[in-house]
Design an enzyme around this catalytic site. Structure first.
Site, short mmCIF file in Angstrom:
data_model
loop_
_atom_site.label_atom_id
_atom_site.label_comp_id
_atom_site.label_asym_id
_atom_site.label_seq_id
_atom_site.Cartn_x
_atom_site.Cartn_y
_atom_site.Cartn_z
N ASP A 80 0.98 -1.22 -0.07
CA ASP A 80 0.01 0.06 0.07
C ASP A 80 0.93 1.26 0.04
OD1 ASP A 80 -2.53 2.04 1.01
OD2 ASP A 80 -3.25 -0.06 0.82
N HIS A 119 -4.08 4.94 4.52
CA HIS A 119 -4.57 3.67 4.08
C HIS A 119 -3.86 2.41 4.33
CE1 HIS A 119 -6.31 1.12 0.48
NE2 HIS A 119 -7.42 1.84 1.15
N SER A 300 -11.57 -2.00 0.44
CA SER A 300 -10.18 -1.83 1.23
C SER A 300 -10.19 -2.28 2.55
CB SER A 300 -9.91 -0.55 1.28
OG SER A 300 -9.38 -0.02 0.09
#
Length: 348
Positions: A80, A119, A300
């Protein structure tokens, strides 16, 4: 001597758009959750672990916890925008050998603190946030080793993706990725030749020949009627493609329908009606009111939950191959939590 004559293959690298996917079928559990009572302050907000979904359901991991499976000895890395290694709810489980910075060409996966690069840290918290402490909630595999590969925080191309997918495959058991091509309903894209080779090498040689396990978020293009069959990462035979279900037991508005989806876990739904996912949050200043969130969303958030459950399965049986894990997910998944939705059939 002509050096160029020794080049066997070359290709011009081009920048790729790889958005993060913010926004198995779920096991049937009793109305009273099987999960232990954790003192962690956000555990009460982790409805998908404590019986807080529709009809008292959850991800059913409490039974594994009570048998003593917590992910110990299993290594997961998040591909990520990096993770925050010194986060107080991750530091105890952080694994430097499962971490690197491809964007910055060093070993520190800490993201740039620009407000957009939280994230990966959020995904890591879902998998391996430390239990029995005073920070945030608990990870599904709360004793697993967690790492991060910083590869979305800069230029992304085929070579970058291949480097991430093939990082330390004899140490890392599970790779979790919550990104992919544009979810705009008109993009058909997938891994390039280097990334495809990395997938093949991973399932062939990773984990000492048992095969690396690649967990992939299926995509958030529902509002554009996007199909995850047009996503070559989710649609790959080498990945476990994970979709989402809402707290109420319905398909979320962002969900993409396609045959490549192997299973679903819980995630966010309609704002104001369904809760989202509670996890850690990135704050390099470690301000107490900024290190946790209850607003992680989209597929996600679903993929890391599946990665955590795969870690529990690997702890129970470390001999499982990458194909065994796919088979196990298919054979143990149940449709009951989503039976409010019509159209269920049993295939061949």
């Amino acid at each position: 001597m002509c050096i160029v004559c020794q080049v066997r293959w070359m290709v011009q690298q081009r920048e790729l758009r790889r958005p993060k996917r913010e926004g198995g079928v779920l096991r049937h559990a009793p109305r009273q959750s099987s999960a232990p009572a954790f003192p962690d302050p956000l555990f009460k907000e982790q409805w998908y672990l404590n019986g807080g979904a529709a009809d008292g359901l959850d991800m059913n991991v409490g039974y594994a916890w009570r048998k003593g499976y917590t992910g110990k000895g299993i290594v997961i890395t998040i591909l990520d925008d990096g993770i925050q290694p010194n986060h107080p709810d991750l530091a105890q489980n952080y694994d430097p050998a499962a971490s690197t910075d491809i964007n910055g060409n060093d070993t520190d996966p800490t993201p740039q603190d620009n407000g957009d690069n939280k994230h990966g840290t959020r995904c890591a918290g879902e998998v391996a946030a430390v239990a029995y402490n005073r920070y945030c909630g608990v990870g599904i595999a709360y004793n697993a080793s967690i790492g991060g590969v910083r590869m979305l925080d800069g230029l992304v191309n085929d070579a970058v993706e291949a480097q991430a997918l093939s990082f330390n495959p004899h140490h890392i058991d599970i790779y979790s990725a919550s990104w992919g091509p544009e979810d705009d309903g008109k993009t058909v894209d997938g891994p390039g030749p280097l990334a495809r080779r990395a997938f093949i090498n991973g399932v062939t040689n990773g984990r000492g020949g048992k095969g690396s396990i690649f967990i992939w978020a299926s995509g958030n293009g529902g509002r554009h009627t996007d199909s995850c069959n047009c996503d070559g990462y989710a649609n790959s035979i080498f990945t476990i493609s994970i979709s989402s279900a809402t707290q109420g037991g319905y398909k979320p508005w962002y969900l993409e329908e396609c045959s490549s989806t192997l299973a679903s876990t819980y995630s966010s739904g309609t704002p104001g009606k369904d809760k989202s996912v509670a996890t850690v949050d990135m704050d390099v200043q470690l301000r107490p009111d900024h290190i946790c969130t209850v607003d992680h969303t989209g597929t996600s958030a679903s993929a890391p939950l599946a990665a955590g459950m795969c870690a529990l399965a690997l702890e129970a049986n470390s001999h499982l191959t990458w194909r065994d894990m796919q088979h196990l997910i298919v054979m143990t998944s149940r449709s009951q939590p989503l039976e409010k939705e019509e159209g269920w059939i049993v295939n061949g």
